[in-house]
Design a protein around this motif. Structure first.
Motif, PDB file in Angstrom:
ATOM      1  N   THR A 287      18.473 -21.724  29.005  1.00  0.00           N
ATOM      2  CA  THR A 287      18.225 -20.437  28.339  1.00  0.00           C
ATOM      3  C   THR A 287      18.511 -19.274  29.279  1.00  0.00           C
ATOM      4  N   VAL A 288      18.038 -19.400  30.530  1.00  0.00           N
ATOM      5  CA  VAL A 288      18.244 -18.333  31.516  1.00  0.00           C
ATOM      6  C   VAL A 288      19.736 -18.127  31.775  1.00  0.00           C
ATOM      7  N   ASP A 289      20.490 -19.224  31.952  1.00  0.00           N
ATOM      8  CA  ASP A 289      21.925 -19.107  32.257  1.00  0.00           C
ATOM      9  C   ASP A 289      22.681 -18.422  31.108  1.00  0.00           C
ATOM     10  N   ILE A 290      22.359 -18.798  29.872  1.00  0.00           N
ATOM     11  CA  ILE A 290      23.052 -18.206  28.719  1.00  0.00           C
ATOM     12  C   ILE A 290      22.769 -16.710  28.628  1.00  0.00           C
ATOM     13  N   LYS A 291      21.506 -16.355  28.765  1.00  0.00           N
ATOM     14  CA  LYS A 291      21.130 -14.951  28.629  1.00  0.00           C
ATOM     15  C   LYS A 291      21.662 -14.104  29.793  1.00  0.00           C
ATOM     16  N   LEU A 292      21.675 -14.674  30.996  1.00  0.00           N
ATOM     17  CA  LEU A 292      22.233 -13.945  32.136  1.00  0.00           C
ATOM     18  C   LEU A 292      23.730 -13.715  31.963  1.00  0.00           C
ATOM     19  N   LYS A 293      24.429 -14.730  31.440  1.00  0.00           N
ATOM     20  CA  LYS A 293      25.866 -14.589  31.211  1.00  0.00           C
ATOM     21  C   LYS A 293      26.150 -13.486  30.184  1.00  0.00           C
ATOM     22  N   GLN A 294      25.404 -13.500  29.090  1.00  0.00           N
ATOM     23  CA  GLN A 294      25.592 -12.457  28.068  1.00  0.00           C
ATOM     24  C   GLN A 294      25.280 -11.067  28.626  1.00  0.00           C
ATOM     25  N   TRP A 295      24.222 -11.007  29.396  1.00  0.00           N
ATOM     26  CA  TRP A 295      23.806  -9.721  29.983  1.00  0.00           C
ATOM     27  C   TRP A 295      24.879  -9.179  30.937  1.00  0.00           C
ATOM     28  N   THR A 296      25.444 -10.084  31.763  1.00  0.00           N
ATOM     29  CA  THR A 296      26.459  -9.666  32.738  1.00  0.00           C
ATOM     30  C   THR A 296      27.742  -9.232  32.046  1.00  0.00           C
ATOM     31  N   ASP A 297      28.111  -9.920  30.982  1.00  0.00           N
ATOM     32  CA  ASP A 297      29.356  -9.592  30.298  1.00  0.00           C
ATOM     33  C   ASP A 297      29.289  -8.251  29.569  1.00  0.00           C
ATOM     34  N   LYS A 298      28.131  -7.916  29.015  1.00  0.00           N
ATOM     35  CA  LYS A 298      28.064  -6.770  28.107  1.00  0.00           C
ATOM     36  C   LYS A 298      27.401  -5.526  28.709  1.00  0.00           C
ATOM     37  N   GLN A 299      26.319  -5.655  29.444  1.00  0.00           N
ATOM     38  CA  GLN A 299      25.504  -4.492  29.788  1.00  0.00           C
ATOM     39  C   GLN A 299      25.394  -4.201  31.274  1.00  0.00           C
ATOM     40  N   LEU A 300      25.223  -5.225  32.075  1.00  0.00           N
ATOM     41  CA  LEU A 300      24.828  -5.020  33.469  1.00  0.00           C
ATOM     42  C   LEU A 300      25.796  -4.159  34.275  1.00  0.00           C
ATOM     43  N   PRO A 301      27.125  -4.394  34.261  1.00  0.00           N
ATOM     44  CA  PRO A 301      28.027  -3.552  35.077  1.00  0.00           C
ATOM     45  C   PRO A 301      27.974  -2.080  34.683  1.00  0.00           C
ATOM     46  N   ASN A 302      27.905  -1.851  33.371  1.00  0.00           N
ATOM     47  CA  ASN A 302      27.847  -0.451  32.914  1.00  0.00           C
ATOM     48  C   ASN A 302      26.566   0.228  33.381  1.00  0.00           C
ATOM     49  N   LYS A 303      25.445  -0.487  33.287  1.00  0.00           N
ATOM     50  CA  LYS A 303      24.176   0.069  33.770  1.00  0.00           C
ATOM     51  C   LYS A 303      24.231   0.352  35.265  1.00  0.00           C
ATOM     52  N   ALA A 304      24.854  -0.538  36.008  1.00  0.00           N
ATOM     53  CA  ALA A 304      24.937  -0.363  37.462  1.00  0.00           C
ATOM     54  C   ALA A 304      25.749   0.879  37.820  1.00  0.00           C
ATOM     55  N   VAL A 305      26.877   1.075  37.139  1.00  0.00           N
ATOM     56  CA  VAL A 305      27.702   2.257  37.405  1.00  0.00           C
ATOM     57  C   VAL A 305      26.955   3.528  37.017  1.00  0.00           C
ATOM     58  N   GLU A 306      26.231   3.489  35.889  1.00  0.00           N
ATOM     59  CA  GLU A 306      25.436   4.644  35.487  1.00  0.00           C
ATOM     60  C   GLU A 306      24.401   4.993  36.557  1.00  0.00           C
ATOM     61  N   VAL A 307      23.741   3.963  37.093  1.00  0.00           N
ATOM     62  CA  VAL A 307      22.730   4.192  38.141  1.00  0.00           C
ATOM     63  C   VAL A 307      23.365   4.789  39.386  1.00  0.00           C
ATOM     64  N   ALA A 308      24.533   4.271  39.770  1.00  0.00           N
ATOM     65  CA  ALA A 308      25.214   4.789  40.957  1.00  0.00           C
ATOM     66  C   ALA A 308      25.621   6.251  40.759  1.00  0.00           C
ATOM     67  N   TRP A 309      26.139   6.568  39.582  1.00  0.00           N
ATOM     68  CA  TRP A 309      26.561   7.948  39.306  1.00  0.00           C
ATOM     69  C   TRP A 309      25.366   8.902  39.310  1.00  0.00           C
ATOM     70  N   GLU A 310      24.239   8.457  38.691  1.00  0.00           N
ATOM     71  CA  GLU A 310      23.032   9.296  38.696  1.00  0.00           C
ATOM     72  C   GLU A 310      22.463   9.441  40.105  1.00  0.00           C
ATOM     73  N   THR A 311      22.551   8.393  40.888  1.00  0.00           N
ATOM     74  CA  THR A 311      22.064   8.477  42.275  1.00  0.00           C
ATOM     75  C   THR A 311      22.891   9.461  43.082  1.00  0.00           C
ATOM     76  N   LEU A 312      24.206   9.420  42.893  1.00  0.00           N
ATOM     77  CA  LEU A 312      25.069  10.380  43.587  1.00  0.00           C
ATOM     78  C   LEU A 312      24.745  11.816  43.160  1.00  0.00           C
ATOM     79  N   GLN A 313      24.509  12.020  41.865  1.00  0.00           N
ATOM     80  CA  GLN A 313      24.144  13.356  41.389  1.00  0.00           C
ATOM     81  C   GLN A 313      22.829  13.822  42.007  1.00  0.00           C
ATOM     82  N   GLU A 314      21.846  12.927  42.053  1.00  0.00           N
ATOM     83  CA  GLU A 314      20.537  13.307  42.601  1.00  0.00           C
ATOM     84  C   GLU A 314      20.630  13.650  44.086  1.00  0.00           C
TER      85      GLU A 314
END
Length: 891
Positions: A583-610
């Motif tokens: 269950t963990v492997d399936i959900k982690l794979k889905q999370w990485t494919d769809k959401q995680l990279p975009n969230k990470a870039v958003e966090v980096a951009w907001e951190t740079l702004q701050e």
């Protein structure tokens, strides 16, 4: 006298003389296509000529970019000469200027070479059309090539246009430095300027000066007023001896005041005060370009929702035989607002006209249309209000030729010219003819027509008009004499007024800002610009450790809810470790494919702004100057708006995160303990939040009720009773599933009804969710303590052990992914994004530096305005004194 060439036939080979015997030239000529057929194959050279004519307008041989920006004296200085140079610096600062200009020249020469190369390619491509042997397919490809060259040349011109404008401004100062030096050292070299040019510069500065001191309108100028379509623009063109203004049939063309400075010169040219381009008024194409430029400037000056503008367009016209004076052409006075005009157009034109005419030293040139009834005139009443004694008004009757034809009584024209028909008074009265109404007429033809008309006119023959009262030539002489008389009488008085104003402003500065230098808006902007660039560079000094800590912390705050709610809690409900891991492997794979990279870039951009905002806004102690705060905020917002994160970052980050989450191998006990600590912190934080939610649901406990004297609401009492019932369920079955069965809901509801409490099933389920969540989190925390000694069993894959710590491995994977992601994002920040942000900040500052309105909006306050006023008053006073001195010398 020609020599006998028969003796020289031996020079030519024999087979040449025998060619006609072996080759039938007549048959070859017949086989060739007709001239008409050949012409069809050839390209349209007229269109090609038009295309290259437009290109030539951008890069004609006469328009040399180097010579345009750098003068001949500068080129001698930069390139050197075999003998003594005309100018030589003796100080080190001048050597720096010289080196700077060498680099400047190098860039411009390189630019000129690129343009010449493009021109040569274009000419070669065009020359190939003259061969006549190209077929239609070749012709199409060459046309495409020419189109590409045209586009490339246009792009090149647009790319370097801004650079050229900036270099022109810088070069003006450098040219002054060159002219101020000779072999012996530095001294002032006064450039010879005509009196009228010196006077016009004063008026240009005054037009931008603050009107609150009531001094800007007290210097003489000739104000040209009249009803719409009365011919005032045509009169002005006759005085300037060029058709320089846009024209239309009956519609309003003059939409803003146009200040025209006339002076005598060897060439008939015109130029705007904020541009170095000269328009040759002897060429029709330059005249058309000038009219178009004036119309564009007028339309740009008119604000949205308005028809006319108060902004003045400043134009200088030089030419042989022109009378020296400064004229201001105002929008024509109207009686009715027509469709398409703003409702306040009539009042705005009246206020503009009054503002110029109320100057006690302004000469009013009142234009009246002679072809219409005098009773329809509006402007005469306005002029008589502003100058009731007529001491500074000159009346001009236009279209006298039409008036003579249409008016039944010629004596009526005489009454107008003698000032008996109108109540207004004037210094002088003139009658002029400005053409036959054809916009394509030249100035010379209009002059000839005017002279011919007055020579044959009954008005002169019957002595109704005097010879000195007719023609625009006599008018311009009279206006010029009146103008200079007014200047001599008033200019010294105005200079004294500015001395007093300067003294008052300097005293005000000393009293309010005794320890500050007088920095005007441009100087303050340069100071702020350096501060901002220093603060941006501070971003590069942030340590990698600081970046990674902020990124890791912020990223976990952003994704922790998803990890707990969507990955950990659902997997923890499974019955065995295999299902948990799947269950963990399936959900982690889905999370990485769809959401995680975009969230990470958003966090980096907001951190740079701050971080960028922190460096821009944090106080600098005593050195902090709050006058820059608005500018810094605007630069920060615009730079962030323009910055776009690298689009490829997400793709590379996705691969890195996927690889990090696939790794399950914890190498040492230290990592194991760190993962347990990370899991405990996360669960304790969630448990604290859950306890707070439950407290809000059931109300305060008995301690708080007694200590703070507060009670529970009716709904809180019901929730509390429901909570107690649900806790009994969990005590009876510690391995209870996450969801209540329907029969269990019914049991709880009946138990509560037995005690007189009516409960809705939805409330029971809602309360159960929080109660079970608290129970699960406490159980998971206890499991963490048990797994502290589980690293040994983990190494043996939990063989022969009842202890399973798969949740610890999950949190280790999450923690490792966060660390690797933070490290990757930190590298992108320091290597790429910080530099791109710095580049954006520089571009924003350059754009703001060229936008005067933006600087006025962002650098405000009494201190800025006082420094601006001081600078302008000093400049006006100095120029006025120089003008007065030159005036005395000429006298």
């Amino acid at each position: 006298m020609m020599p006998d060439l028969d003796d020289y036939k031996w020079i030519v080979p024999d087979f040449i003389w025998e060619l006609d015997e072996h080759i039938d030239f007549e048959k070859i000529i017949k086989a060739l296509p007709d001239a008409d057929d050949l012409a069809k194959l050839l390209p349209d050279f007229d269109k090609i000529g038009e295309s290259f004519a437009s290109l030539k307008g951008f890069f004609s041989p006469g328009y040399n970019l180097v010579s345009e920006v750098i003068g001949a004296s500068d080129l001698l200085l930069l390139l050197g000469s075999p003998g003594e140079t005309a100018f030589r610096a003796t100080d080190q600062g001048y050597d720096n200027d010289k080196q700077y200009k060498k680099s400047l020249l190098g860039e411009l020469i390189l630019l000129q070479q690129q343009i010449q190369q493009h021109e040569e390619e274009a000419r070669r491509a065009a020359g190939q059309y003259n061969t006549g042997s190209y077929q239609q397919k070749r012709k199409v490809s060459d046309k495409e090539k020419i189109d590409q060259l045209q586009e490339e040349l246009l792009r090149t011109q647009l790319k370097y246009q801004r650079m050229l404008e900036r270099l022109e401004k810088e070069n003006k100062e450098l040219r002054k430095l060159v002219l101020q030096r000779d072999d012996k050292g530095i001294h002032q070299r006064k450039l010879k300027k005509s009196l009228i040019d010196m006077y016009s510069e004063v008026l240009d500065i005054l037009s931008d000066y603050d009107a609150s001191y009531n001094t800007q309108d007290h210097l003489p100028r000739v104000v040209v007023v009249g009803d719409q379509s009365a011919g005032k623009t045509s009169v002005l063109e006759m005085i300037a001896q060029a058709r320089i203004f846009p024209r239309g049939s009956g519609e309003m063309m003059t939409r803003s005041p146009v200040k025209v400075t006339l002076s005598e010169g060897p060439h008939h040219v015109a130029l705007f005060k904020d541009s170095s381009r000269e328009f040759d008024l002897t060429k029709e194409e330059d005249l058309a370009a000038l009219r178009n430029e004036i119309e564009i400037r007028m339309r740009n000056s008119v604000k949205e929702g308005c028809t006319v503008s108060t902004e003045t367009i400043s134009l200088s016209v030089k030419g042989p035989g022109l009378q020296r004076m400064v004229l201001v052409d105002l929008p024509g006075v109207i009686s009715t607002v027509t469709s398409g005009m703003a409702p306040d157009t009539k009042e705005t034109i009246f206020s503009i006209s009054k503002a110029y005419m109320q100057n006690p030293n302004a000469i009013i040139l009142c234009i009246q249309d002679g072809s219409v009834d005098a009773e329809r005139s509006i402007v005469t009443d306005l002029v008589s209000q502003m100058d009731p004694q007529g001491k500074r008004t000159i009346f001009v009757l236009t279209k006298v030729d039409l008036a003579e034809k249409n008016v039944a009584s010629p004596s009526r024209i005489q009454q107008i010219i003698e000032g008996k028909l109108f109540p207004m008074k004037a210094l002088g009265y003139f009658a002029v003819v400005t053409g036959k109404g054809n916009s394509s007429e030249s100035i010379e033809s209009i002059k000839e027509y005017e002279e011919e008309f007055f020579q044959n006119s009954k008005l002169l023959k019957t002595s109704m008009l005097k010879a000195h009262q007719v023609t625009t030539k006599n008018l311009s002489l009279a206006v010029s004499d009146c103008f200079w008389k007014m200047v001599r009488e008033s200019v010294e008085q105005q200079a004294d007024a500015f001395k007093a104003t300067r003294f008052n402003l300097e005293t005000e500065w000393k009293n309010n800002y005794p320890r500050l230098r007088e920095l005007d808006r441009n100087e303050l902007f340069e100071k702020a610009k350096n501060e901002i660039l220093d603060e941006v560079i501070s971003l590069t000094q942030v340590t990698p450790k600081h970046w990674e800590e902020i990124l890791q912390k912020t990223l976990w705050e952003r994704v922790s809810t998803h990890v707990i709610e969507n990955i950990y809690l659902p997997a923890a409900q499974t019955m065995n470790s295999g299902t948990f891991n799947t269950t963990v492997d399936i959900k982690l794979k889905q999370w990485t494919d769809k959401q995680l990279p975009n969230k990470a870039v958003e966090v980096a951009w907001e951190t740079l702004q701050e971080e960028f905002s922190r460096f821009m806004t944090e106080p600098k102690g005593k050195e902090h100057d709050d006058i820059f705060d608005k500018l810094k905020q605007a630069v920060k917002e615009e730079s962030i708006k323009r910055h776009k994160w690298n689009e490829r970052a997400e793709d590379s980050l996705r691969v890195i995160q996927h690889n990090a989450l696939e790794d399950r191998s914890i190498s040492d006990k230290q990592q194991w303990d760190a993962a347990i600590h990370f899991m405990e912190e996360t669960l304790q934080s969630r448990l604290k939040d859950t306890e707070s939610v439950i407290e809000d649901m059931v109300g305060p406990d008995w301690k708080k009720r007694w200590m703070y004297w507060i009670g529970r609401t009716k709904e809180q009492n019901i929730r509390n009773e429901t909570k107690n019932e649900l806790e009994k369920l969990i005590k009876c079955n510690e391995e209870h599933a996450a969801y209540l069965a329907n029969d269990e809901v019914t049991t709880v509801r009946k138990n509560l009804e037995a005690r007189g409490i009516t409960v809705d099933p939805c409330l029971i389920k809602d309360t159960w969710h929080q109660i079970y969540r608290r129970y699960f989190l406490k159980t998971a925390l206890n499991h963490c303590n048990l797994c502290r000694r589980g690293f040994y069993y983990y190494q043996r894959h939990f063989v022969d052990s009842e202890l399973e710590c798969n949740d610890i491995v999950l949190f280790w994977r999450i923690q490792r992914m966060l660390a690797i992601t933070a490290n990757t994002l930190r590298q992108q920040l320091t290597n790429t994004e910080v530099r791109r942000l710095e580049k954006n900040v520089k571009e924003v500052l350059e754009d703001f530096a060229e936008d005067s309105e933006k600087k006025v909006k962002l650098l405000t306050g009494k201190r800025v305005q006082l420094a601006e006023d001081l600078k302008k008053v000093r400049e006006i006073q100095e120029k006025l004194e120089a003008f007065i001195e030159a005036l005395h010398q000429e006298k």
